[in-house]
Structures are given as C-alpha cells and as structure tokens.
Scaffold this motif. Structure first.
Motif, PDB file in Angstrom:
ATOM      1  N   LYS A 138      -3.803   6.656   7.234  1.00  0.00           N
ATOM      2  CA  LYS A 138      -1.612   5.277   7.809  1.00  0.00           C
ATOM      3  C   LYS A 138      -1.232   4.164   6.614  1.00  0.00           C
ATOM      4  CE  LYS A 138      -3.372   3.641  11.879  1.00  0.00           C
ATOM      5  NZ  LYS A 138      -3.667   2.141  12.487  1.00  0.00           N
ATOM      6  N   TYR A 139      -1.856   3.884   5.578  1.00  0.00           N
ATOM      7  CA  TYR A 139      -1.831   2.757   4.247  1.00  0.00           C
ATOM      8  C   TYR A 139      -2.242   3.496   3.919  1.00  0.00           C
ATOM      9  CZ  TYR A 139      -3.057  -0.280   8.130  1.00  0.00           C
ATOM     10  OH  TYR A 139      -3.024  -1.071   9.647  1.00  0.00           O
ATOM     11  N   GLU A 159       3.343   0.541   8.182  1.00  0.00           N
ATOM     12  CA  GLU A 159       2.577  -0.384   9.053  1.00  0.00           C
ATOM     13  C   GLU A 159       1.508  -1.601   8.114  1.00  0.00           C
ATOM     14  OE1 GLU A 159       0.224   0.739  12.343  1.00  0.00           O
ATOM     15  OE2 GLU A 159       0.297   3.141  12.192  1.00  0.00           O
ATOM     16  N   ILE A 160       1.634  -2.624   8.690  1.00  0.00           N
ATOM     17  CA  ILE A 160       0.697  -3.685   8.033  1.00  0.00           C
ATOM     18  C   ILE A 160      -0.939  -4.113   8.363  1.00  0.00           C
ATOM     19  CG2 ILE A 160       1.133  -5.945   8.444  1.00  0.00           C
ATOM     20  CD1 ILE A 160       3.748  -5.876   9.653  1.00  0.00           C
ATOM     21  N   LEU A 161      -0.934  -3.969   7.340  1.00  0.00           N
ATOM     22  CA  LEU A 161      -2.318  -4.214   6.622  1.00  0.00           C
ATOM     23  C   LEU A 161      -3.261  -4.797   8.083  1.00  0.00           C
ATOM     24  CD1 LEU A 161      -2.624  -4.245   2.749  1.00  0.00           C
ATOM     25  CD2 LEU A 161      -3.710  -2.049   4.512  1.00  0.00           C
ATOM     26  N   PRO A 162      -4.352  -4.420   8.172  1.00  0.00           N
ATOM     27  CA  PRO A 162      -5.447  -5.931   8.921  1.00  0.00           C
ATOM     28  C   PRO A 162      -5.505  -6.748   8.066  1.00  0.00           C
ATOM     29  CG  PRO A 162      -5.882  -3.466   8.190  1.00  0.00           C
ATOM     30  CD  PRO A 162      -4.995  -3.618   8.343  1.00  0.00           C
ATOM     31  N   GLU A 182       0.988  -1.794   0.273  1.00  0.00           N
ATOM     32  CA  GLU A 182       0.419   0.525   0.157  1.00  0.00           C
ATOM     33  C   GLU A 182       0.971   1.030   0.390  1.00  0.00           C
ATOM     34  OE1 GLU A 182      -2.723  -2.044  -0.963  1.00  0.00           O
ATOM     35  OE2 GLU A 182      -3.575   0.030  -0.762  1.00  0.00           O
ATOM     36  N   VAL A 185      -9.362   0.522   3.917  1.00  0.00           N
ATOM     37  CA  VAL A 185      -9.009   0.322   3.329  1.00  0.00           C
ATOM     38  C   VAL A 185      -8.797  -1.105   2.908  1.00  0.00           C
ATOM     39  CG1 VAL A 185      -6.643   1.419   3.986  1.00  0.00           C
ATOM     40  CG2 VAL A 185      -7.706  -0.968   4.964  1.00  0.00           C
ATOM     41  N   THR A 243       4.394   7.964  -0.800  1.00  0.00           N
ATOM     42  CA  THR A 243       3.967   7.947   0.440  1.00  0.00           C
ATOM     43  C   THR A 243       4.457   6.905   0.734  1.00  0.00           C
ATOM     44  OG1 THR A 243       1.853   9.672  -0.193  1.00  0.00           O
ATOM     45  CG2 THR A 243       2.236   8.294   2.206  1.00  0.00           C
ATOM     46  N   PRO A 244       5.099   6.840   1.593  1.00  0.00           N
ATOM     47  CA  PRO A 244       5.821   5.760   2.584  1.00  0.00           C
ATOM     48  C   PRO A 244       4.674   4.908   3.367  1.00  0.00           C
ATOM     49  CG  PRO A 244       6.399   7.363   3.481  1.00  0.00           C
ATOM     50  CD  PRO A 244       5.671   7.863   2.320  1.00  0.00           C
ATOM     51  N   VAL A 245       4.670   4.156   3.278  1.00  0.00           N
ATOM     52  CA  VAL A 245       3.584   2.849   4.241  1.00  0.00           C
ATOM     53  C   VAL A 245       4.553   1.805   5.126  1.00  0.00           C
ATOM     54  CG1 VAL A 245       1.348   1.375   4.866  1.00  0.00           C
ATOM     55  CG2 VAL A 245       1.710   2.904   3.345  1.00  0.00           C
TER      56      VAL A 245
END
Lengths: 432, 432
Positions: free
Chosen positions: B391-392, A96-99, A62, A120, A92-94
């Motif tokens: 966030k994503y 965090e790991i997606l839910p 993402e 998302v 745009t850096p991401v």
C-alpha cells in the motif's frame, strides 16, 4: 543510464545522474520545491520547479520514484549536493497517507502503533540504523568465532523434548504427534563439541514466556557458543570477553554511520571484564543499596542494576560477570563447583546492569548425566540421543548464549526489547 | 604446557608437546603400538610401548585423552610426523563399544543406523568434512551478499498464516491460539525490500511434507535473497549466478582440505549460466528423451535430470536455469510475464539436474496483490500486515531461495538429502 545511489551523488558533481527510491519528503514552496528521495544508502535532495511537480499530483510520501538530474554543489543539502534540472518519473504511486510520518527525526509513533505498522515503520532512517546495527552484531559475532576456528552449526528447531524447562515451551503438531520448538540449541551445541570441539550458532529460539516484560520475547535470535577442553567456566568467560570485544570492534568499523546517527557511545571492554562471585555480589548489594538478598537463589533485575552501577563506578566497565550461581537454580547440565557443589561453575554477563549472556561449564561425564537426568526427571526416551554423546567420550566443556536483541537494546539504551527486534513475538502479538 | 593441535605437530619436530583429543584408533602390535588421536584439526599418531598402554586398559575408542610426547619425523604417519616417548592420560574414559566404527575410511553404517546415532556418527572425519562444507557454503553466501551491500535480516519463524500453501504447514499452540511455523521468510524478505532494497536471510524453514522422498526434509536451512529495483527475473538470476560463483570461490579457498578428502570436483560457473524457457525445455525433453511433457504445468524430477544432462553436454555447465514456469503453478505473489500472463517471470536453477534454487519477480502493486490474494483465497486478516507494505510503495522486486542441504547434496553427489543435514527431520524422524 545506470542508477547511482544517494551516497555517491557527490562523486558526480556537474554530471547527469539517475536515482531511484522513495519520496521521503516534499517541501512545496511554490516556484521552488525541495524533494527528498530516500534509497538504501541515504537521502538525496532535488530542486523542482512548480511544473516539475506534475507527476506527483495527488501522490503521497513513499511513492517510488525515478529522478534524473544534474548534480550541483549545495552546502545546506544532505552530503552538500543536490539535483537540478530534474525530471521525476513515478515507478509506484502511493495514494494513501502513512499511519505515521517517516520523515521526522524520531519515529512519530508509540510502540504499539509502531509495531502494528512496522512493515513500513522500519523504513524510518533511525529504524534502519537499528536493524543494520543488529546485523552488524551478528556479523561481528560470526567473524570473531570463525577467526578463532569455531565451526557454524545449524541445529533443528523442531525437537522431541524441552531442553531448559517444560514450563515455557511451544508445542507443535508434528504429523499427529506432539513436538516442541527448541528453547535453545543447548543439547545440539554440546553434542557438536564432541565433533568439532568449538562450535557456534546464530538462530531463532522460542520461549513461551507466560508473562509480558520489557525484556523478554517469545522468539529471539540467540548467539550460541560451545567449546571443549576447557579448564572451567573461566575459560568460557575469556572466550565471551573476546567475542564481545570482537563484536564491538566490528560494529565500530562497519556501522560507524549508524552509531553516529543513533548517538551511541560504544562501551569499552578491556582484556578482562571484572567478575564477582554470586554470594559476594549479594553482600555487595546489601552494603551498597541496603537491599538484603543474601541467601536468595537468584538475582532480581534491581540487583543486576545495582551490580552494573558498581562495576561502572569501581572499574569503569559497562560489563561485569557474576559467577557461581546456586546450582539449584541452574539447568540440570550445569557443572557444580567442585569445591562447593551448592554453587555452580556458571556465570551471567551483565551489560549496563542487564543480563546479556548466560553460560558456564557443563557436566561431561555420562554417569553424572544419568544422575542429573533422573534428578531433573527428564523423560528418558527423549533425551537418550542427547545422552549418547556423553556415553562415547566428551571433554570438559562449556559455553554461553548472547541474546542479539538484548545486545542491541542495551547498546542503544532502548527501554523495551521490542524496539530492538525486527517483528517481535509476545503473549499478544503474532503479526506482522 | 600449552595444548597444540594435531595439524601443528610438524612445526614442533624435536620438541615436547601436549595434545588432547579422542582415541580414534589403537593398533596393538605387542611391543610397539600405534595410537591415533583425533582432535578438531585432524589426526596425530603416537607410538607406545606395551607398558604405555596401561592407562587404556578396558577402554574403547572415543576415550578422551591427553598425550604428551616428543615430535619425530615419520614419513608414513599422518602429516609425516609422530609422537615418541609418549605419556597417555585419560580425561574421559569410554567403556562402551560404538554403534559403528568411526575409524574406517567410510562411515560404516546404513543411513537409518547412522541417523539414529548421528550424535557420535558426525565425529567420523568424512562427516566432519561434509558439515564443515555446509558451514562454508553458508559463509560464502553471506560474504558474497555482504560485499554487494545486502543487509541480513532475522524474520520471525512463528507466523499467523501459511505463506506458500496451507497444505504443508506445521501448526503451533501459541498461548492457546493457533499459529504456524514459517514455510519461508517470503513475506518478510519482501517487506524488507521496502526498507533496505537488498536483503538476505540464513535460517530454518519448515515444511510439513506429507511424503517421504530422498530430497525433501521437514526442516531445512534456506538461503534467502530479495532485491528491489529490478528489471525483471533476469536481474534476479544475474544476482543468483554471482552468489553461486561466490559460494564456490569461497569454499574452494576455505574448504580445500574437505573438498580433497571428499573428492569433490567443483562445478564451473561462468559469468553467465545457460537458461531455457519453460515451454522450450519441455520441447527439448521431448526431442532428446522422447518424454512428452509438453503442456504439463511443471517439471518432474526426470525432466530436471534430462535438462541437467543437456546443459552439461551442450554448454559444459553443471547449472541451468529454467525460466517462465506457468503462472498457475507458482505462488500467488509471482509476477506474470507481461507478454503472456499464462507464464510467469519465475525460474528454477538446476544443479546437476536437481532443483537447487527457485525464484522470480514478484508482484509489486497493491491492487495486484488485492486481486491475487482474493483469487488465492488468502485470509484477509492474517495477510493484512504483509499487504500494508505494498500500500505504501514497493519497487519492482524479486528474489530466490537456495536450499543449503540441497547445495551440499548435489556438490557431493549424495544419494539422500539426509546425508547433507545435521540432524534431519522427516515424517518419522524427530530425534536426535
């Protein structure tokens, strides 16, 4: 360099191109790595060397990227092309790991988890296809009606009184006085028949459903139609049949890719849709299924399912009308059957055994409304404005309403209406 | 006999036809009488002998009629034809006299009287033309955006928190807990940029405006757009310029009759619309009008009027952008000007000196949102779902919203926004 979309890649074989989108997947194989970029049109594959991955260090799927490269034929890749000599730049850096993962063939989440993260979750290609299909249904509805001379209206959603029943209406604080959210544009679309004869509306309706089912929401999109100078409810059914056919023709043309991805088999609608009279439907259910609902004032979901199966077997039709519901169970504005006022000039349209649309002929004489309003104990002051249009001449008229999410749910065979909505609202859910 | 519409009469000269509609006017001259029938397409004149009037005895205008007769050329009549050998049949009798006449060239009522009786007042040919024009504007908006690959969304109108400011939000009783009516689809259209990159919505928005002005309503139709992968707010303005041009082209083609009846001179929109930077606009107003608003954080209506006149004189344009509004006066999600964060990458579009649309670039980095949300003291729990999309991975993005009724008001030069709405809602008006 101008950005091109993933779907146009194969038009640029041998050329340098620029893409922008989301990091959908990254298969790290060491010296050769495969990056899948997702944009609004689809997926594009890029082949990266080990050192090309440097900008992606510590970043997750993402992440928003710009990638430049040369388009090369590659039969196993999406659309048969991929990018070589790739340069990756992070927009745009991401971190965090997606839910849940978005790059698996199916949405990898249960419904409650999905809904919690739908902001998302809708990025999943299947979710996008479903939402595009919903947009296509609404567009097909409007185009069909525009072509038939119907005028679009925008009726108010804050209203002075309940239109259907007082039970499931949301109350608002309207500058210190009570007001309500419209349960339907019913009164307004009838009023506007006096103005334009043929009107439609696409808009939200609000039902404070006090129970939780797989096929009800507190807020949904209603596709509403109302038309004047009809013979009876069969004129309205003819219109609805044409609208359903128009929607299906539209999406089969405009949403072909979505229908293919979702493996949808479009239902067939002929010039006519079979119909069955309410008491006959009950008789039929009794004979076929042994379920004795004869004399009951309404159909239960299991009855509708049985009728859907019957229509499919008997007529090869995914659609069937039930006509002539008992007057007592329909809203006060429903026109009774002149030959037998116990039953009404109303109908439901079942789509694969589930109610898709409801409609009928309405009362049109002022005196009839005064009597009906008194019988239904409607507050005189709040519905006076509605009744005024009947005082000044309304033709015989009727209409129907299709639930947009219901249409999508039944088309795709979804098990819960919430999978067909953008951000559903129910007893317990108010976000996202 | 099949019913034909008034507009098709002249295609049936010499033939027997059937019309249905409302008794718009009846001029009783004794032996020869002229009846005007109104249907959804226009007016038809019928010539009646004294004895033909019998069915209309004691009946008023707006009585619903069926008339049969033979079409004959008659240059002074509407469309140059009229009906002879007429037989009149009453479909729905009207005995009461209208609150104001519908067959005068203009609506014969003040605004409050008109609004009290808008359910029948909208039957006036001028009112119908205005409402048809509104439908045309919405249709032109959607068509332009569909053609550009934007996806239509249907965002929820019942929301957990205010999106713009807590001051003018309507509160709902949502199954015993407080909820609110969406002031705009802002959060949702941004979220959906993460899904489709380019989205639009046509839907109601709700503002509990605590004051009464000629250009605000508590509920109106918002034409919303949001798009990703922009350079800055100028990318968004280019899109808006194209949308305005698309709407005008669409109504000039599809609503030609309405524009003629309402004597509308369509504004010209070139490839570009002139723009002026906020501080320069204040300087310009000072120089031209001697009104010193320099340093003030916003433009007042008189400033907007002055800028509208300037744009018309200087550029021959009915439209002008003001860019770079002070960041402090724009919503928390507004992207500051990177070169001078006091001002923002935002704009308003003025149409003949009145704000028609507002928009700009939004923040897109998660960290920026966390900081902005804290500064704006947004309730963390209610906007958590909104913030999740950032966030994503969100691309640089922006959008705008056009007020549908504003567009119609300015196009027609109406003095009050209520004349451009279907059934307006304000501080004191909740019906019809």
């Amino acid at each position: 360099m101008t950005r091109i979309s993933a779907s146009k890649l194969k038009e640029h074989i041998g050329k340098q191109v620029k893409l922008q989108g989301w990091l959908h997947n990254l298969r790290r194989l060491g010296q050769v790595n495969f990056l899948l970029l997702r944009d609004r049109t689809g997926l594009a594959q890029a082949v990266l060397g080990k050192e090309d991955l440097a900008p992606l260090e510590n970043l997750q799927t993402e992440t928003v990227l710009e990638i430049c490269g040369v388009v090369a034929e590659a039969p196993p890749a999406p659309s048969g092309v991929e990018l070589h000599d790739v340069k990756v730049e992070v927009i745009t850096p991401v971190a965090e790991i997606l839910p849940f993962e978005l790059n698996k063939p199916d949405v990898a989440a249960t419904l409650p988890v999905f809904l919690d993260h739908a902001t998302v979750g809708h990025r999943h290609p299947r979710r996008r296809a479903i939402l595009r299909l919903a947009a296509g249904v609404a567009d097909g509805f409007r185009r069909t009606l525009n072509a038939a001379g119907f005028i679009e209206i925008f009726s108010p959603k804050i209203v002075a009184s309940a239109t259907e029943s007082g039970a499931n209406v949301f109350q608002i604080d309207y500058f210190g006085q009570p007001a309500y959210l419209a349960q339907s544009p019913q009164f307004y679309k009838q009023i506007m028949v006096g103005v334009f004869e043929k009107v439609y509306e696409v808009g939200p309706v609000f039902r404070a459903e006090p129970h939780s089912t797989t096929r009800h929401l507190s807020e949904y999109v209603s596709l509403d139609v109302e038309m004047g100078f009809i013979e009876d409810h069969f004129t309205v059914m003819d219109c609805l049949t044409g609208v359903v056919g128009g929607i299906l023709a539209h999406i089969s043309e405009r949403c072909a890719g979505e229908l293919e991805m979702l493996e949808v088999k479009l239902p067939l609608v002929g010039e006519t849709i079979p119909w069955v009279y309410f008491p006959d439907a009950q008789q039929l259910i009794y004979k076929r299924e042994g379920i004795d609902a004869r004399g009951e004032p309404d159909l239960a979901p299991e009855h509708e399912r049985a009728l859907g199966e019957w229509a499919r077997e008997e007529f090869g039709s995914d659609f069937v009308y039930v006509t002539g519901y008992p007057t007592a169970k329909r809203p006060f504005y429903t026109h009774p059957d002149p030959d037998d006022p116990t039953y009404s000039n109303s109908f439901d349209l079942l789509f694969r055994g589930v109610e898709l649309a409801t409609g009928g002929q309405r009362l049109h004489l002022y005196a009839d409304y005064l009597a009906a309003a008194e019988k239904a104990r409607l507050p005189q002051e709040t519905c006076a404005a509605y009744l005024e249009c009947f005082k000044y001449g309304m033709p015989p008229h009727g209409g129907f309403a299709i639930g947009l999410e219901r249409f999508v749910m039944q088309l795709l065979g979804l098990e819960n209406l919430r999978w067909a909505a953008l951000f559903p609202r129910d007893l317990t859910r108010l976000t996202p």
